[in-house]
Write a protein that holds these residues in place. Sequence first.
Motif, mmCIF file in Angstrom:
data_model
loop_
_atom_site.group_PDB
_atom_site.id
_atom_site.type_symbol
_atom_site.label_atom_id
_atom_site.label_comp_id
_atom_site.label_asym_id
_atom_site.label_seq_id
_atom_site.Cartn_x
_atom_site.Cartn_y
_atom_site.Cartn_z
ATOM 1 N N ARG A 243 0.826 -1.214 0.000
ATOM 2 C CA ARG A 243 0.000 0.000 0.000
ATOM 3 C C ARG A 243 0.856 1.258 0.000
ATOM 4 O O ARG A 243 0.479 2.258 -0.606
ATOM 5 C CB ARG A 243 -0.930 -0.003 1.214
ATOM 6 C CG ARG A 243 -1.797 1.249 1.308
ATOM 7 C CD ARG A 243 -2.961 1.079 2.235
ATOM 8 N NE ARG A 243 -3.753 2.293 2.322
ATOM 9 C CZ ARG A 243 -5.025 2.335 2.677
ATOM 10 N NH1 ARG A 243 -5.654 1.224 2.996
ATOM 11 N NH2 ARG A 243 -5.690 3.481 2.736
ATOM 12 N N PHE A 244 1.993 1.215 0.653
ATOM 13 C CA PHE A 244 2.861 2.392 0.694
ATOM 14 C C PHE A 244 3.258 2.828 -0.715
ATOM 15 O O PHE A 244 3.373 4.029 -0.995
ATOM 16 C CB PHE A 244 4.120 2.104 1.515
ATOM 17 C CG PHE A 244 5.132 3.218 1.455
ATOM 18 C CD1 PHE A 244 4.897 4.419 2.099
ATOM 19 C CD2 PHE A 244 6.308 3.077 0.723
ATOM 20 C CE1 PHE A 244 5.815 5.458 2.033
ATOM 21 C CE2 PHE A 244 7.227 4.108 0.648
ATOM 22 C CZ PHE A 244 6.984 5.300 1.301
ATOM 23 N N LEU A 245 3.450 1.856 -1.605
ATOM 24 C CA LEU A 245 3.877 2.182 -2.960
ATOM 25 C C LEU A 245 2.746 2.792 -3.781
ATOM 26 O O LEU A 245 2.936 3.806 -4.459
ATOM 27 C CB LEU A 245 4.419 0.936 -3.670
ATOM 28 C CG LEU A 245 5.709 0.344 -3.096
ATOM 29 C CD1 LEU A 245 6.095 -0.910 -3.864
ATOM 30 C CD2 LEU A 245 6.840 1.371 -3.165
ATOM 31 N N TYR A 246 1.545 2.174 -3.737
ATOM 32 C CA TYR A 246 0.510 2.661 -4.635
ATOM 33 C C TYR A 246 -0.405 3.730 -4.031
ATOM 34 O O TYR A 246 -1.152 4.372 -4.769
ATOM 35 C CB TYR A 246 -0.328 1.512 -5.206
ATOM 36 C CG TYR A 246 -1.013 0.593 -4.225
ATOM 37 C CD1 TYR A 246 -2.187 0.949 -3.585
ATOM 38 C CD2 TYR A 246 -0.502 -0.677 -3.970
ATOM 39 C CE1 TYR A 246 -2.829 0.095 -2.718
ATOM 40 C CE2 TYR A 246 -1.144 -1.550 -3.100
ATOM 41 C CZ TYR A 246 -2.310 -1.162 -2.482
ATOM 42 O OH TYR A 246 -2.943 -2.018 -1.613
ATOM 43 N N PHE A 247 -0.356 3.977 -2.752
ATOM 44 C CA PHE A 247 -1.095 5.091 -2.155
ATOM 45 C C PHE A 247 -0.160 6.043 -1.402
ATOM 46 O O PHE A 247 -0.367 7.252 -1.416
ATOM 47 C CB PHE A 247 -2.167 4.577 -1.190
ATOM 48 C CG PHE A 247 -3.509 4.312 -1.834
ATOM 49 C CD1 PHE A 247 -3.813 4.828 -3.082
ATOM 50 C CD2 PHE A 247 -4.464 3.553 -1.186
ATOM 51 C CE1 PHE A 247 -5.034 4.588 -3.678
ATOM 52 C CE2 PHE A 247 -5.702 3.302 -1.768
ATOM 53 C CZ PHE A 247 -5.992 3.820 -3.018
#
Length: 354
Positions: A243-247
């Motif tokens: 999630r850190f990468l895409y949000f």
Amino acid sequence: MTRTLYSLQYLRATAAALVVIHHAREQFPGIKQLFQSPFGSAGVDVFFVISGFIMMYVSHGRNSDPLPFFTHRLARVAPLYWAFTLLLAGLLIIAPSTFRSTEYSTSALVNSLAFIPYEWDDGRVRPLLSIGWTLNYEMFFYALFSISLFFKESKSRITFISITLLTLIVSSEIISSAFGGRSTYLSHYGSTITLEFVAGMVTAKMFLSGTFGNRTRGVTLLLVGIFLFILTAIWMPEDGRFRFLYFGVPAVLVVLGCLDMECSSKREKGNRLLLALGESSYSLYVSHIFTLGILRASFGALGIRVNDWPSAIAFIAIGLIACEFVGYLVYVGFERPVSKASKKLVSGTILRQT
């Protein structure tokens, strides 16, 4: 003394509105079928980046003691959340049939009030008041940041928190993949979403270095961040581990861009409406589930079906306006006065002990 950053208040207002829209789409099956992307949940990621930023920003140049710092953060966040959690618990006991999926549990209530992750029988890990999962992360970060205040250098604080969170993430992955097991606490706090707090801290360190103020760069960062958010909305990975990468990354770019643009502006006053919505964003976040629930019940009682684009858009629009209105009332009538009283009480207690 730190100055008010208008752009962050605007972002808080926007992030809270996104979360409301996200939960509004879940009120009726028809809306969720039309709006399948959980794009609105990205508001949480923006909040986490801002939280990391604010902690570094307000502590800059101050010799803050860990315990008083954490106690003040607790006094800021806990009263409103506790009040609405107890309200929900009371409603679940008195009228359980009015709720679709939420049920009362004393264990869940106790864990919720203590900001401890609670695993239900079906494997879900969430507090009694569902939106509280983010506050569990917030309080965990506040605790870590308070401990990091033992280090005087901001770089050491960032390093300490980064190592701690990365250790939890790696440990969670090892236990899950190598041993096929899962720890409720480790899997919760071993999520990459916690890195968004660190990203916010790094952003604050960059901001405090005085290198912000390039409007062209700010607009570019903001547009790239928005583009990545839209890309994620179209193609939403199912694996929440990243999630850190895409949000998170788009959230960081949006925050960087807004701050860069603000520092390049000569405007001395912010937009009063957006500032008010930003100030009341926490009250909106905590209360909006109740407002949406009442609105859903009202639509049902009136026989209004929500199963096509016009009715879905109407419900979301009405829901957002209603939630913003109720959120501001909660802010003025409860959060602001209770928060001030709590901080005054905490400050007085600390002074008597010194």
